[in-house]
Scaffold this active site. Structure first.
Site, mmCIF file in Angstrom:
data_model
loop_
_atom_site.group_PDB
_atom_site.id
_atom_site.type_symbol
_atom_site.label_atom_id
_atom_site.label_comp_id
_atom_site.label_asym_id
_atom_site.label_seq_id
_atom_site.Cartn_x
_atom_site.Cartn_y
_atom_site.Cartn_z
ATOM 1 N N ASP A 9 -16.523 13.513 -7.365
ATOM 2 C CA ASP A 9 -17.385 14.430 -6.625
ATOM 3 C C ASP A 9 -17.984 15.489 -7.557
ATOM 4 O OD1 ASP A 9 -18.552 15.546 -4.412
ATOM 5 O OD2 ASP A 9 -16.709 15.709 -3.262
ATOM 6 N N ASP A 10 -19.320 15.559 -7.615
ATOM 7 C CA ASP A 10 -20.021 16.628 -8.356
ATOM 8 C C ASP A 10 -19.845 16.556 -9.878
ATOM 9 O OD1 ASP A 10 -20.441 17.491 -5.770
ATOM 10 O OD2 ASP A 10 -19.930 19.569 -6.141
ATOM 11 N N CYS A 48 -23.480 15.263 -1.169
ATOM 12 C CA CYS A 48 -22.425 14.245 -1.007
ATOM 13 C C CYS A 48 -22.716 13.137 -0.008
ATOM 14 C CB CYS A 48 -21.111 14.917 -0.617
ATOM 15 S SG CYS A 48 -20.566 16.175 -1.772
ATOM 16 N N HIS A 102 -18.136 10.211 2.708
ATOM 17 C CA HIS A 102 -17.970 11.619 3.043
ATOM 18 C C HIS A 102 -17.316 11.677 4.423
ATOM 19 C CE1 HIS A 102 -18.792 15.808 3.972
ATOM 20 N NE2 HIS A 102 -18.990 15.987 2.694
ATOM 21 N N ASP A 298 -21.001 10.984 -7.330
ATOM 22 C CA ASP A 298 -22.023 10.942 -6.267
ATOM 23 C C ASP A 298 -23.303 11.673 -6.668
ATOM 24 O OD1 ASP A 298 -20.748 13.422 -6.103
ATOM 25 O OD2 ASP A 298 -20.386 13.345 -3.945
ATOM 26 N N HIS A 299 -23.200 12.621 -7.614
ATOM 27 C CA HIS A 299 -24.374 13.336 -8.159
ATOM 28 C C HIS A 299 -23.843 14.296 -9.197
ATOM 29 C CE1 HIS A 299 -22.787 16.310 -5.464
ATOM 30 N NE2 HIS A 299 -22.983 15.496 -4.448
#
Length: 524
Positions: A9-10, A48, A102, A298-299
């Site tokens: 995540d992130d 997300c 998510h 995810d990014h």
């Protein structure tokens, strides 16, 4: 082949294997040394739920019609098959541990079980404390801070969510060792998502005097206001709230910027330790030679670039992700019996300079994961989606990127691959598309995460090796339509002269051909 799918995540590509000299990430670097590593991989939307639903269904946000957190694609847009569902239907035991979908409405409060998973998904019991007051501040009081190094023994349950996720994933690997059934195991890690809560000993790896500010910590002069994200989720944290930073542009004090960057790096090393323990367990159960490992995020996440924090934008710092594939016998020669592929490496004592096995600079997108993994596993690759695919259960909008795994990637020929309407010719310049919604032309309290009904503008972004081109156009949330006749603002950055994307030349450059290209793509 089994599949171990690790999604973080992130996580922006601040890793040793991506050339970052500050970060300590020996275990992920070790994975990279046996993998093909994509240095230009991009998410389809830098938030997300939309990103995860996009790559798990193989459809873009305009097809899942999810730009926020509040709808379930099977009801809202179409009953699309997911990647784990496809593996499950092809005889795989599919399992989800941690944050893969998510949680909440966007995965039907069930992480899309039972469609996607053979057994109910696992969530760490300590997840519920994630935003609680667990950070020690002045006078020993507890706060809900952004920067939150902790003593793990003092945490509720004496642990942290990612530690529990690793333990459960290792338990399942041990179960699968005896099962003799193919498996697809998805493991989702929370960190470095905020709050930056991690075991405090990881701070030792990053003395504050080694931490610099972002190379461009200011808001670019020619940045259209619609493109800016005002990092509202950070402003709500106790330690940031106390700084009384002005809305929307800040800036945060320099010393606090360094603290955030230090803690982000520390959280990445904590994550690296979890990945190392997980891959070491794959060795322990003797499955490293028969398991494809995918590692991605995810990014990304802005660390002060352009005066921004968090994700919520179309800049590379928000959309670019690490992406690597370990395929035994393909990206690396198979290990001999008893030989360890992934021995655990301690981030505190290991100085590692392992280089990736193969590196591709091709532009690739997360929406291609579904078809790529199907091909690598020897399953039939789902067909390319037709022009409108709301009633088509199984198809993908991302072409498989296995063709880039071979070292002769420059020589891919148009004739070999064929070329039709739905699948753009591979001989063309590869492009990665991302998008971001906004409620208004100027930064608002909900600019980062507007609800569907409040979206008025959509920023469509096209990234090639040479440039990033973005147009912000009127968007109607009632019929999900973008009006390219009504352009509110634009951005154009040339990568060779402006790699950090600070000098927007949209207003003084002719770019009609780029506009036509982005519109043609979106209407295909």
């Amino acid at each position: 082949m089994n599949v171990l799918f690790i999604v973080v995540d992130d996580l922006r590509p601040v890793l040793g294997c991506y050339g970052d000299n500050l970060v300590k990430s020996p275990n992920i670097d070790q994975l990279a040394s046996h993998s093909i590593v994509f240095s230009n991989a991009y998410a389809q939307q830098a938030v997300c739920a939309p990103s995860r639903v996009s790559f798990l269904t193989g459809r873009r946000p305009d097809t899942t019609r999810l730009y926020d957190f509040y709808s379930y694609w099977r009801v809202h847009s179409g009953n699309y098959s997911t990647m784990p569902q496809y593996f499950k239907e092809n005889g795989y035991m599919t399992m989800s541990v941690g944050k893969v979908f998510h949680p909440g409405v966007s995965s039907n409060y069930s992480d899309d079980y039972p469609y996607s998973w053979s057994i109910p998904p696992f969530h760490p019991s300590t997840e519920k404390y994630e935003n609680d007051k667990t950070c020690r501040g002045k006078g020993g009081r507890l706060y809900a801070n952004l920067v939150c190094p902790v003593d793990v023994t003092e945490m509720p349950g004496g642990t942290l969510p990612d530690i529990q996720t690793t333990e459960e994933a290792i338990r399942l690997l041990n179960v699968m060792k005896t099962k003799k059934q193919k498996f697809f195991l998805a493991v989702g890690y929370h960190k470095p998502h905020i709050p930056l809560r991690y075991p405090q000993e990881f701070l030792k790896l990053y003395p504050l005097e080694n931490i610099t500010l972002a190379p461009d910590p200011w808001v670019p002069e020619k940045l259209p206001p619609v493109a800016y994200n005002p990092w509202m989720d950070i402003r709500k944290r106790d330690d940031v709230k106390a700084l009384n930073v002005t809305f929307p542009y800040g800036p945060l004090p320099d010393d606090f910027q360094r603290l955030i960057r230090q803690s982000y790096y520390a959280a990445v090393s904590y994550l690296d330790m979890q990945v190392g323990l997980l891959l070491n367990a794959l060795d322990d159960v003797g499955l490293s030679n028969s398991t494809i490992v995918v590692f991605t995020a995810d990014h990304g996440w802005s660390l002060g670039e352009h005066g921004e924090w968090a994700k919520y934008s179309n800049f590379d710092v928000a959309t670019q992700v690490p992406l690597m594939f370990y395929v035994p016998g393909m990206t690396t020669s198979s290990a001999s019996k008893g030989e360890r592929v992934f021995p655990y490496l301690d981030p505190f004592s290991h100085i590692l300079g392992l280089v990736p096995q193969g590196q591709s600079k091709k532009m690739v997108e997360l929406v291609s994961l579904f078809s790529t993994l199907a091909e690598l596993a020897g399953l039939q690759v789902p067909p390319a989606c037709p022009r409108t695919s709301f009633r088509v259960a199984l198809c993908t909008e991302g072409a498989s990127i296995v063709r880039y795994f071979k070292s002769s990637e420059q020589k891919v020929q148009k004739e070999e691959d064929g070329c039709n309407d739905t699948d753009r010719c591979y001989s063309e310049e590869p492009v990665a598309f991302s998008q971001y919604p906004r409620p208004a032309d100027t930064p608002q309290w909900d600019s980062d995460k507007p609800k569907l009904k409040d979206i008025r503008i959509m920023g469509y972004s096209m990234r090639t090796v040479d440039y990033r081109y973005t147009v912000w156009v009127r968007f109607n949330p009632e019929n999900f339509s973008a009006d390219f006749e009504d352009v509110h603002a634009g951005e154009l950055y040339m990568m060779e002269t402006d790699p950090n994307q600070d000098n927007n030349i949209y207003n003084n450059t002719l770019h009609g051909h780029l506009f036509k290209k982005i519109v043609d793509f979106l209407k295909h």
